[in-house]
Design an enzyme around this catalytic site. Structure first.
Site, PDB file in Angstrom:
ATOM      1  N   GLU A  50       0.527   5.748  12.721  1.00 16.07           N
ATOM      2  CA  GLU A  50      -0.857   5.377  12.983  1.00 16.07           C
ATOM      3  C   GLU A  50      -1.013   3.885  13.294  1.00 16.07           C
ATOM      4  O   GLU A  50      -1.707   3.519  14.225  1.00 16.07           O
ATOM      5  CB  GLU A  50      -1.711   5.752  11.765  1.00 16.07           C
ATOM      6  CG  GLU A  50      -3.179   5.419  11.878  1.00 16.07           C
ATOM      7  CD  GLU A  50      -3.909   6.356  12.831  1.00 16.07           C
ATOM      8  OE1 GLU A  50      -3.327   7.401  13.190  1.00 16.07           O
ATOM      9  OE2 GLU A  50      -5.036   6.030  13.228  1.00 16.07           O
ATOM     10  N   ASP A  51      -0.344   3.049  12.535  1.00 17.11           N
ATOM     11  CA  ASP A  51      -0.649   1.616  12.594  1.00 17.11           C
ATOM     12  C   ASP A  51       0.433   0.736  13.220  1.00 17.11           C
ATOM     13  O   ASP A  51       0.245  -0.468  13.349  1.00 17.11           O
ATOM     14  CB  ASP A  51      -0.917   1.077  11.171  1.00 17.11           C
ATOM     15  CG  ASP A  51      -2.184   1.673  10.581  1.00 17.11           C
ATOM     16  OD1 ASP A  51      -3.011   2.160  11.373  1.00 17.11           O
ATOM     17  OD2 ASP A  51      -2.336   1.668   9.356  1.00 17.11           O
ATOM     18  N   HIS A  82       0.818  -1.230   0.000  1.00 19.50           N
ATOM     19  CA  HIS A  82       0.000   0.000   0.000  1.00 19.50           C
ATOM     20  C   HIS A  82       0.850   1.278   0.000  1.00 19.50           C
ATOM     21  O   HIS A  82       0.735   2.087  -0.924  1.00 19.50           O
ATOM     22  CB  HIS A  82      -0.997  -0.052   1.163  1.00 19.50           C
ATOM     23  CG  HIS A  82      -1.654   1.253   1.465  1.00 19.50           C
ATOM     24  ND1 HIS A  82      -2.499   1.889   0.578  1.00 19.50           N
ATOM     25  CD2 HIS A  82      -1.586   2.062   2.543  1.00 19.50           C
ATOM     26  CE1 HIS A  82      -2.925   3.028   1.113  1.00 19.50           C
ATOM     27  NE2 HIS A  82      -2.380   3.152   2.306  1.00 19.50           N
ATOM     28  N   HIS A 108       3.789   6.670   5.574  1.00 22.27           N
ATOM     29  CA  HIS A 108       2.610   7.436   6.009  1.00 22.27           C
ATOM     30  C   HIS A 108       1.720   6.716   7.026  1.00 22.27           C
ATOM     31  O   HIS A 108       1.027   7.363   7.802  1.00 22.27           O
ATOM     32  CB  HIS A 108       1.787   7.913   4.806  1.00 22.27           C
ATOM     33  CG  HIS A 108       0.863   6.886   4.228  1.00 22.27           C
ATOM     34  ND1 HIS A 108       1.234   6.032   3.240  1.00 22.27           N
ATOM     35  CD2 HIS A 108      -0.426   6.571   4.519  1.00 22.27           C
ATOM     36  CE1 HIS A 108       0.225   5.236   2.930  1.00 22.27           C
ATOM     37  NE2 HIS A 108      -0.808   5.543   3.692  1.00 22.27           N
TER      38      HIS A 108
HETATM   39 MN    MN Z   1      -2.727   4.596   4.060  1.00 24.67          MN
END
Ligand code: MN
Length: 740
Positions: free
Chosen positions: A76-77, A48, A72
């Site tokens: 967040e993940d 991704h 990116h």
């Molecule tokens: Mn993304």
């Protein structure tokens, strides 16, 4: 699946000076960080960010953007932190990735149509670096391209969000191709039936129309060439979504829809645009009202082109856009076309900032002035960017978006969520960190309000908040609290009045005579007495009709004996004074006065002339409309209350040793009139840990100066030691405590 080396090749193609090692490091880092994570398609997660980065190479963006695209989703993940990215890749990239993480919160927000507008604004307000938005759009584009892997239930929602927010945003940023692809992908999942129907018709049509498109391309190229114009002519059928929109807008059927062909004519020079227009208009019949010259009057987002529609060889309508290569590049890439790269070379670092700010200025200008309302642009919003620069956008811990005016505080936030939350707010966490309630909120802040039940908002908040809602609520709550205080004071006064005649006060007795007092409720009576609107003797009389006031003598004698100190004590409460905002320079909004012997939520203050300090024996004086004033028992001011024993209260100090605080006292100091005398007085008080509140000149003669000094000390011992120290100075001829 795209491979890392393919990405590097793509970047090298437009930027031969790219930092290849940096790209590779970012790739390896992201791959490790995402570990075994998988996409909904089952592909490794790293596919991704890699695709997102690849999309951005089409826009020829700089290394920082490509690297940030690879990273990116890490904050967040995965376990990755901003600090780590700063350390490994520099703070510029760290900032970009963090910006994306903030925007990510948007996906948690419920997608009511009413919120869409706010979200668009939020995107723009948060993105102080336009590259964050470009990465976000690429991220969304890849997610839309792979949306069919998602659970069906989620698709429609994501598609709707894309139509509401991201496609218009891309359009607004001048990236028409990106916008069209987003729209088409979204349309496909949002209205699958309509999409399939249109695609089906388009396929049928394209069998017949391919010759038409070819014919026009050829015919026009030849005609232009004959006039010495070198041009590239490209025709295509319009996208399913734009056809659908047109059918909706004009409520026509597919068959009735005449212009589904669009041609783009790209020429070398500006003059050629107009020459081409002349040739087109003399070759085919012009459809009236469709001609637009965005070259002489450019649209404010720098889009330049000539638009016209003619009736083509097969009698179908044909739309043409005529422009130069430079204009075409801007039309296609929009904001990204604005020279982050020039001639395939990265700009030197020193000029990066100005390029970035130029690009951003361009975005601002676009948004500020995009107001022509041209129907070709789906999203022409009349709101100016400044309008939402006046706002900050914050989140509740659950992701609800709260829009506030600039300079709003956590107090405003709390009231915006719910009045009750504002009323009970005692603290705030912004992005997980405790902050003062008076601090200023910033875009993207996540705000959690710390609450305590039974709290009253301090009236000083009224001056701090910026929203009308908060101000009104604080005023209401303060008024209620003040009324409660007056009622408490009134009750105290009435109790004293009953005591004076040897009766015990009860609520029941008073309730029974409310009609006689012409008041609706018990609290009405108590508050009226507290405010001084009703005399306590009248209340007693209403209960005991035969009661007659007697002049009570002997209060002074009692005072001399200290008789009140034998009376029953209070509950040892510490009282907050919500209304007192004086002297709160340190941000302290309420001051607790540690006095024992007062029941209820009563306003308490110290004698204005002289104050009182722990160690003093003290007396409280009830004053309707004011509250309880604490005097040292030796205060000459007390003689004024000799005739009103019902106003005297037995009180004593209730000092908390763990939280020492200062108390007010007043000194009269007489100094010899010579230079530096004043400085010596101030010096002694300061050296002995006294706080000077104010100093004023009370009188002077040729030789002496009399000064009144208001100061704050810990207790009587402290005050006395300061007085002794002052007396040792030869310039000081006399020191006296006021009240003392
Ligand atoms: Mn993304």
């Amino acid at each position: 699946m795209m491979r890392q080396y393919e990405l590097v090749e793509k970047v090298k193609a437009y930027n031969p000076h790219t930092d290849e090692a940096l790209l590779n490091r970012a790739y390896v880092y992201a791959m490790r960080a995402h570990g075994n994570q998988k996409r909904a398609s089952g592909a490794p997660y790293i596919s991704h960010p890699l695709e997102v980065a690849a999309i951005l190479t089409d826009l020829k963006l700089d290394d920082a953007t490509i690297v940030a695209a690879l990273l990116h989703d890490t904050i967040e993940d995965t376990e990755t932190t901003r600090e780590e990215i700063d350390k490994l890749f520099g703070s510029q990239i760290g900032r970009l990735v963090e910006g994306l993480t903030k925007i990510q919160k948007l996906d948690l927000v419920s997608k009511k149509a009413a919120q869409a507008e706010n979200l668009r604004k939020l995107l723009l307000a948060i993105a102080d670096d336009v590259r964050v938005l470009l990465i976000k759009l690429a991220d969304r584009l890849h997610n839309m391209r792979t949306l069919h892997h998602m659970a069906e239930a989620k698709r429609a929602r994501i598609a709707e969000e894309t139509l509401d927010i991201y496609a218009p945003l891309a359009g607004r940023m001048g990236m028409q191709d990106l916008r069209e692809e987003l729209e088409d992908l979204a349309f496909r999942h949002f209205s699958p039936d309509a999409y399939q129907a249109i695609i089906h018709r388009l396929e049928e049509l394209s069998e017949k129309s391919e010759p038409v498109i070819e014919r026009i391309e050829k015919e026009l190229t030849q005609k232009l060439s004959a006039s010495g114009i070198h041009a590239s002519v490209k025709g295509r059928m319009k996208r399913a979504y734009s056809i659908w929109k047109k059918m909706e807008r004009k409520s026509v059927s597919f068959e009735q829809l005449s212009d589904i062909f669009g041609f783009r004519v790209v020429v070398d020079r500006l003059e050629d645009c107009y020459a081409t227009l002349g040739i087109v208009h003399t070759t085919w019949q012009v459809v009236p009202g469709r001609f637009k010259d965005y070259i002489s009057t450019s649209k404010q987002n720098d889009y330049r082109s000539i638009h016209t529609t003619v009736v083509g060889p097969g009698k179908q309508r044909v739309e043409l856009q005529i422009r130069t290569e430079e204009m075409d590049r801007i039309a296609e890439y929009g904001i990204a076309a604005h020279a982050i790269y020039k001639d395939g070379r990265a700009l030197p670092l020193s000029s990066r900032d100005s390029v970035e700010s130029n690009v951003y200025a361009w975005l601002r200008r676009t948004l500020e002035t995009l107001s022509e309302g041209d129907s070709a642009e789906e999203f022409l919003e009349h709101t100016k960017l400044e309008l939402f620069h006046d706002q900050v956008f914050c989140f509740t811990p659950k992701g609800q978006l709260i829009t506030l005016p600039q300079n709003a505080t956590p107090i405003d936030f709390a009231y915006a969520v719910h009045t009750n939350i504002g009323d009970t707010a005692v603290g705030a966490k912004v992005n997980g960190v405790l902050v003062p309630l008076v601090s200023t909120l910033r875009n993207g802040d996540e705000v959690e309000i710390v609450r305590a039940e039974g709290q009253t908002p301090p009236s000083a908040w009224e001056e701090i908040v910026v929203t009308g809602k908060a101000r009104a609520a604080i005023r209401r709550a303060t008024r209620a609290a003040v009324r409660k205080q007056y009622a408490g004071l009134g009750q105290k006064i009435i109790e004293r009045a009953f005591e004076r005649i040897g009766k015990e006060y009860t609520d029941q007795r008073l309730k029974a005579v409310l009609p006689r007092l012409a008041r609706a409720s018990l609290e009405d009576v108590l508050a009226a007495v507290g405010r001084g609107e009703m005399y306590s003797g009248d209340v007693v009389k209403a209960v005991y009709l035969d009661y007659r006031e007697e002049q009570s003598a002997g209060a002074g004698a009692n005072l001399a004996e200290g008789g009140w100190f034998g009376m029953k004590g209070g509950q040892g409460l510490v009282f907050k004074v919500p209304g007192s905002s004086e002297g709160d320079g340190g941000g302290e909004l309420s001051r607790a006065i540690p006095i024992r012997g007062i029941g209820g939520d009563l306003p308490v203050q110290f004698s204005p002339n002289g104050g009182a300090v722990p160690g003093d024996r003290i007396i409280g004086i009830l004053t309707p409309g004011i509250g309880i004033t604490i005097y040292p028992i030796q205060s000459p001011a007390l003689t004024a209350f000799d005739d009103e024993p019902e106003r005297w209260l037995d009180v004593r100090w209730d000092i908390d040793e763990r939280h020492p605080q200062r108390f007010p006292a007043q000194l009269n100091v007489t100094v010899i009139n010579e230079p530096g005398a004043l400085a010596q007085v101030a010096g002694v008080i300061g050296e002995n840990d006294g706080n000077i509140d104010s100093m004023s000149l009370a009188g002077k003669t040729a030789d002496y100066r009399d000064m009144v000094i208001n100061l704050e000390v810990w207790d009587l011992k402290h005050l006395n030691s300061i007085i002794s120290q002052l007396k040792t100075k030869s310039v000081i001829s006399a020191v006296e405590r006021v009240n003392g």
